[in-house]
Design a protein around this motif. Structure first.
Motif, short mmCIF file in Angstrom:
data_model
loop_
_atom_site.label_atom_id
_atom_site.label_comp_id
_atom_site.label_asym_id
_atom_site.label_seq_id
_atom_site.Cartn_x
_atom_site.Cartn_y
_atom_site.Cartn_z
N GLU A 60 13.99 -6.59 -7.36
CA GLU A 60 13.02 -7.09 -6.39
C GLU A 60 13.01 -6.22 -5.13
N GLY A 61 11.82 -5.87 -4.66
CA GLY A 61 11.69 -5.09 -3.44
C GLY A 61 11.73 -3.58 -3.64
N THR A 62 11.86 -3.12 -4.90
CA THR A 62 11.91 -1.69 -5.13
C THR A 62 10.51 -1.10 -5.17
N ILE A 63 10.41 0.19 -4.89
CA ILE A 63 9.15 0.91 -4.92
C ILE A 63 9.28 2.00 -5.96
N PRO A 70 3.10 0.80 -0.99
CA PRO A 70 2.48 -0.51 -1.15
C PRO A 70 1.29 -0.68 -0.23
N GLU A 72 -0.79 -3.22 1.91
CA GLU A 72 -0.41 -4.48 2.53
C GLU A 72 -1.54 -5.51 2.60
#
Length: 186
Positions: A60-63, A70, A72
């Motif tokens: 979770e939260g990885t790019i 990302p 927004e």
């Protein structure tokens, strides 16, 4: 005599080959993985981890690697309005390449919006799709943010081009659309 030796040699060879073949016994497979590969799917259940499928999902939260950033703004009317009001291009005047923007526009946008942005592309002229507005319509106040948002998510019957164009290419197309809009308003 030579003829008899040839016949005997052929008879021995044929008998030898026939005696080695047994249809009731299976053949040997060398390197059976080459014949019967095991296919793995990215999101299949796995016995290697306690939670099964969870091992293949990114943390979770990885790019992802590469030039992905990302976006927004959400795919809602409120997100569209916010992007329209606040989103600006990260490209400065030196980085904008109208020739490249035109190439990308012609490939992805021109078929519907037309080469001049007047809403008269090939599909509209052939009446395959209807209602593609011109960039200079009086009721349309399009901005840099609204153009980029529509390219990213799509709007109405227009689909998203986020998978076809990377971030830099989307901004190049946005700059080219703004140029077409300015030319139509003259």
């Amino acid at each position: 005599m030579k003829r008899v030796i040839k016949y005997i040699t052929v008879l021995v060879l044929v008998t030898g080959f026939m005696s080695c073949q047994k249809n009731s016994r299976p053949n040997y497979q060398y390197m059976p993985n080459m014949y019967e590969p095991v296919g793995y799917e990215a999101y299949q259940e796995s016995d290697a981890f306690n939670n099964g499928i969870e091992a293949q999902i990114p943390a979770e939260g990885t790019i992802p690697r590469g030039d992905f950033m990302p976006y927004e703004f959400e795919d809602t009317n409120a997100g569209y309005d916010e992007a329209k009001a606040t989103l600006t291009s990260p490209l400065d005047s030196i980085q904008i390449d109208y020739a490249r923007g035109k190439e990308l526009y012609d490939v992805y946008c021109g078929i519907c919006h037309g080469a001049k942005g007047n809403g008269q592309g090939k599909l509209v002229q052939r009446e395959k799709i209807l209602g593609v507005p011109s960039y200079d319509d009086a009721g349309r106040a399009i901005t840099t943010g609204s153009i980029y948002h529509v390219i990213y998510y799509g709007k109405n019957t227009m689909g998203s081009y986020a998978n076809q164009l990377n971030e830099e290419e989307r901004w190049q197309v946005t700059a080219y659309v703004e140029k077409l809009k300015a030319e139509l308003e003259k």
